[in-house]
Write a protein that holds these residues in place. Structure first.
Motif, PDB file in Angstrom:
ATOM      1  N   ARG A  83     -19.679   2.437   7.914  1.00  0.00           N
ATOM      2  CA  ARG A  83     -19.285   3.728   8.472  1.00  0.00           C
ATOM      3  C   ARG A  83     -17.896   3.620   9.074  1.00  0.00           C
ATOM      4  O   ARG A  83     -17.626   2.768   9.915  1.00  0.00           O
ATOM      5  N   ALA A 112     -19.244  11.790   4.908  1.00  0.00           N
ATOM      6  CA  ALA A 112     -20.550  11.659   5.550  1.00  0.00           C
ATOM      7  C   ALA A 112     -21.242  13.001   5.727  1.00  0.00           C
ATOM      8  O   ALA A 112     -22.470  13.066   5.789  1.00  0.00           O
ATOM      9  N   GLY A 115     -21.310  14.431   1.319  1.00  0.00           N
ATOM     10  CA  GLY A 115     -21.637  13.562   0.194  1.00  0.00           C
ATOM     11  C   GLY A 115     -20.593  13.585  -0.902  1.00  0.00           C
ATOM     12  O   GLY A 115     -20.751  12.918  -1.937  1.00  0.00           O
ATOM     13  N   THR A 446     -24.979   8.431  11.379  1.00  0.00           N
ATOM     14  CA  THR A 446     -23.582   8.553  10.952  1.00  0.00           C
ATOM     15  C   THR A 446     -22.842   9.665  11.689  1.00  0.00           C
ATOM     16  O   THR A 446     -21.880  10.220  11.185  1.00  0.00           O
ATOM     17  N   ARG A 450     -26.557  13.136  12.295  1.00  0.00           N
ATOM     18  CA  ARG A 450     -26.817  12.858  10.887  1.00  0.00           C
ATOM     19  C   ARG A 450     -27.396  11.458  10.695  1.00  0.00           C
ATOM     20  O   ARG A 450     -27.109  10.531  11.448  1.00  0.00           O
ATOM     21  N   THR A 452     -27.960   8.651   7.324  1.00  0.00           N
ATOM     22  CA  THR A 452     -27.712   8.353   5.916  1.00  0.00           C
ATOM     23  C   THR A 452     -28.619   7.214   5.495  1.00  0.00           C
ATOM     24  O   THR A 452     -28.727   6.201   6.200  1.00  0.00           O
ATOM     25  N   MET A 459     -28.461   7.535  -2.556  1.00  0.00           N
ATOM     26  CA  MET A 459     -27.954   7.700  -1.196  1.00  0.00           C
ATOM     27  C   MET A 459     -28.175   9.153  -0.800  1.00  0.00           C
ATOM     28  O   MET A 459     -27.865  10.057  -1.587  1.00  0.00           O
ATOM     29  N   GLY A 461     -28.012  12.154   2.588  1.00  0.00           N
ATOM     30  CA  GLY A 461     -27.590  12.510   3.929  1.00  0.00           C
ATOM     31  C   GLY A 461     -28.573  13.494   4.538  1.00  0.00           C
ATOM     32  O   GLY A 461     -28.948  14.480   3.900  1.00  0.00           O
TER      33      GLY A 461
END
Length: 466
Positions: A83, A112, A115, A446, A450, A452, A459, A461
């Motif tokens: 991050r 973040a 996406g 993140t 949020r 992740t 992946m 979010g």
């Protein structure tokens, strides 16, 4: 001028149509919020903000996510990301049985919040990267075995790659948020150095030689650590602490057998004495920044919290079933819930620690033998709550004041003070492909509420509704 009634009506209708049309245009120009409620979840659960498939993003049928911290020259790592503010940096490549390297490795900068891909850049033949950025870059080093031993910087804004040639074979790299630290030399000749500086001038601050070594095949991925208030350098059977400002060694320790060291904030190290036979722990020493032994236990009971964020140094550190003052090692209280016992493969009773997370002044405990999860007040040693559950997950991260668990079926958040489940997200409600979340996973907060999550293939979010 006075308009006739009929003309006045036509004029008003035209104005109304104009205003209505402008309003409609304004509505259409505002992009819809892509946040989607996940089917079957309650109001407290975050929604799905975005989802990325590694193969679809890269165009490679068998592409997978990898952590940039791990090497791409040897594919031994798992999924992950670094991050960097509002950018998530990850690697996508192809793992095959006919190559030890991660083929077609590419570094991606992911927004973040949305996406979206912000940038991408080649990431072949890297020996590893720092776990945190420095001066707007993610710093990595090229594998000296397969090419020049360069320092490699990835600009976090646009992915521009800057290579700084160095005359040394780098084998470890770390960043503490303000400075770069790297280890280089011939580990098989016990001829190594740690240097500190910046990417452009990597030894600008200091250089310190260390008489330590190991075999190249035994080189640990975390040989250099600067995350807890002092430097820690581990090679083979030797461990040493060093001052981050000067590089001066502050203590040394011998790691006999299969012994190892772990760190805890602030600037404390646990030396875990371990016999290689059955990997049996024979004792634990708590060392301060000078190498002084603050406290010891000879009963095992090693704790390995995934989240270790005590409020401050008034919160005790836990060895086996006893809490010790972080400042002077004084025993403050004991609680039998801190350990459980089971037989190893030779039938010998062995003690294990139960702490899986420390958040402020509360610890979350997981006892797989008793089938319980519980919360413990770290100031008093009082058990706050205990629940029995058949669902056995592992701690992934923290979400504000809650701790997030994960297993092969989904994610859920627990209030560490009460044991209440705040929300629960089944993976199949996010993606019906049963392989999308298979294998290892990494979850991290993140920013701005949020979360992740990344697995080999996927992946996602998550964002709260508010």
């Amino acid at each position: 001028m006075t308009l006739a009634p009929g003309i006045r009506g036509l004029a008003l209708a035209a104005v109304t149509a104009l205003v209505t049309g402008a309003g409609a245009a304004a509505v259409l120009l505002t992009p819809p919020d892509p946040l989607r409620k996940i089917t079957g979840t309650d109001a407290a659960a975050p929604g799905l903000a975005w989802s990325i498939d590694a193969a679809a993003l890269s165009g490679g049928a068998f592409a997978e996510f990898r952590s940039p911290v791990d090497a791409t020259s040897i594919d031994l790592g798992g999924p992950g990301f670094v991050r960097a503010g509002d950018t998530l940096v990850t690697v996508i490549g192809v793992s095959t049985d006919d190559s030890i390297a991660l083929r077609e490795a590419v570094m991606y900068g992911i927004d973040a919040a949305t996406g979206d891909t912000r940038w991408q850049a080649p990431a072949d033949e890297l020996g590893g990267c720092a776990a945190v950025p420095l001066d707007g870059e993610l710093l990595c080093f090229a594998d000296p075995v397969t090419g020049p031993g360069d320092l490699v910087g990835y600009d976090l804004a646009d992915g521009t790659v800057t290579r700084t040639p160095v005359p040394w074979p780098i084998f470890a790299l770390a960043v503490d948020g303000e400075h770069l630290y790297l280890a280089e030399g011939d580990v098989e000749s016990d001829d190594v150095r740690v240097r500190s500086g910046s990417r452009a001038d990597p030894d600008a601050r200091w250089t310190r030689p260390f008489t330590m070594g190991t075999g190249w095949e035994d080189l640990p991925s975390d040989a250099l650590d600067v995350t807890h208030g002092q430097g820690l350098f581990v090679l083979g059977a030797d461990a040493t602490g060093f001052d981050l400002d000067t590089g001066a060694p502050t203590w040394t320790a011998r790691l006999d057998g299969c012994s190892r060291v772990t760190t805890t904030t602030p600037a404390l190290v646990e030396l875990i004495r371990t016999r290689c036979e059955a990997y049996r722990v024979t004792g634990i020493d708590l060392l301060d920044r000078t190498g002084r032994v603050l406290a010891s236990s000879d009963r095992g009971g090693v704790h390995a919290p995934v989240v270790d964020e005590p409020t401050d140094d008034t919160i005790p550190v836990l060895l086996d079933d006893t809490a010790h003052d972080r400042r002077d090692g004084t025993a403050r209280w004991t609680n039998p819930d801190l350990v459980y016992s089971t037989a190893d493969y030779q039938g010998t009773p062995t003690r294990y620690g139960t702490v899986v997370a420390v958040l402020g002044d509360v610890a979350v405990l997981s006892d797989p033998v008793g089938g319980t999860t519980s919360g413990l007040d770290l100031r008093t040693g009082t058990t706050l709550w205990r629940t029995t559950t058949e669902r056995r997950g592992t701690v992934a991260t923290r979400d504000g004041d809650d701790v997030v668990f994960t297993d092969g079926q989904g994610l859920w958040a627990v209030d560490p003070r009460t044991g209440e489940t705040r929300w629960d997200i089944p993976f199949r409600a996010v993606n019906t492909d049963r392989d999308a979340f298979a294998g290892n996973s990494v979850v991290a907060a993140t920013g701005d509420g949020r979360l992740t999550l990344v697995t080999d293939r996927t992946m996602i979010g998550l964002r709260p509704f508010r």
